[in-house]
Design a protein around this motif. Structure first.
Motif, short mmCIF file in Angstrom:
data_model
loop_
_atom_site.label_atom_id
_atom_site.label_comp_id
_atom_site.label_asym_id
_atom_site.label_seq_id
_atom_site.Cartn_x
_atom_site.Cartn_y
_atom_site.Cartn_z
N LEU A 131 -87.48 111.78 -15.14
CA LEU A 131 -88.78 111.76 -15.01
C LEU A 131 -89.54 112.56 -13.67
CD1 LEU A 131 -91.14 109.23 -16.72
CD2 LEU A 131 -91.07 111.45 -17.58
N ILE A 132 -88.65 111.82 -12.69
CA ILE A 132 -88.75 112.28 -11.17
C ILE A 132 -88.12 113.72 -11.06
CG2 ILE A 132 -88.23 111.95 -8.83
CD1 ILE A 132 -88.89 108.85 -9.58
N GLU A 133 -86.76 113.75 -11.73
CA GLU A 133 -86.18 114.89 -11.54
C GLU A 133 -86.80 116.04 -12.09
OE1 GLU A 133 -82.38 113.95 -13.17
OE2 GLU A 133 -81.74 112.95 -11.27
N ARG A 134 -87.25 115.94 -13.50
CA ARG A 134 -87.80 117.09 -13.97
C ARG A 134 -89.27 117.43 -13.59
NH1 ARG A 134 -92.13 117.24 -17.95
NH2 ARG A 134 -92.47 115.12 -18.04
N THR A 135 -90.00 116.40 -12.95
CA THR A 135 -91.18 116.87 -12.24
C THR A 135 -90.83 117.48 -11.00
OG1 THR A 135 -92.45 114.87 -12.87
CG2 THR A 135 -93.26 115.76 -10.90
N PHE A 136 -89.86 117.25 -10.31
CA PHE A 136 -89.51 118.04 -9.08
C PHE A 136 -89.08 119.71 -9.47
CE2 PHE A 136 -89.30 114.04 -6.59
CZ PHE A 136 -90.31 114.65 -5.46
N GLN A 137 -88.16 119.49 -10.73
CA GLN A 137 -87.76 120.87 -10.92
C GLN A 137 -88.87 121.82 -11.26
OE1 GLN A 137 -85.06 119.54 -13.97
NE2 GLN A 137 -83.37 118.98 -12.57
N LYS A 138 -89.74 121.15 -12.02
CA LYS A 138 -90.86 122.01 -12.50
C LYS A 138 -91.67 122.22 -11.46
CE LYS A 138 -90.87 121.09 -17.37
NZ LYS A 138 -91.84 120.55 -18.68
N GLY A 139 -91.91 121.47 -10.45
CA GLY A 139 -92.84 121.74 -9.32
C GLY A 139 -94.35 121.27 -9.81
#
Length: 156
Positions: A131-139
């Motif tokens: 979830l954290i990675e996805r959030t950073f990737q999407k900004g």
């Protein structure tokens, strides 16, 4: 008295120069998870790792926090009924009473088991990392009602 003291000092080569009860085991390092499998209760400084492992075994704690996040961890365990709080200035008699209570009053173990069950149902770390990675990737901000977020959490 049916209590076995096992004390880990936190590092190899450490020593302790105090009178201990007969049968006490003192070591620089002790295999915590293996000891917890046989334990009935734990006296802890309330480091997060020790508390999570102890509660994951459904064991109540006599909490004696020292520093940093430990007082907060201890307070949460006491709030949930899975621990009794003592301080570094508590007398040996106060510790003895707390140990007797934690071992003989069923509500402490029941509260520890309830917390164990909550931990078992909590999202796993790999899902949280995803979830954290996805959030950073999407900004973007993490949204609880987002279908992808729901899917990742449901997979745990």
């Amino acid at each position: 008295n049916n209590v076995q003291l096992v004390m880990a000092l936190g590092r190899e080569g450490a020593s302790l120069n105090v009178d201990l009860p007969n049968g006490a085991i003192v070591a620089g390092y002790a295999p915590q998870l293996q000891i917890l499998e046989k334990a009935s209760a734990v006296v802890s400084h309330c480091g997060m790792n020790t508390c999570l492992e102890t509660i994951s075994c459904g064991l109540p704690i006599v909490a004696c926090p020292l520093t940093n996040d430990q007082p907060g961890v201890a307070a949460r365990l006491v709030h949930h009924g899975a621990a009794i709080l003592r301080s570094t200035t508590s007398s040996p008699q106060e510790f003895q009473l707390a140990i007797e209570q934690i071992m003989n009053v069923p509500s402490y173990r029941l509260a520890a088991v309830r917390l164990k069950e909550k931990i078992a149902k909590a999202p796993k770390l790999d899902a949280i990392a995803k979830l954290i990675e996805r959030t950073f990737q999407k900004g973007t901000k993490l949204q609880r009602n987002d279908p992808e977020t729901i899917q990742i959490l449901a997979a745990t």
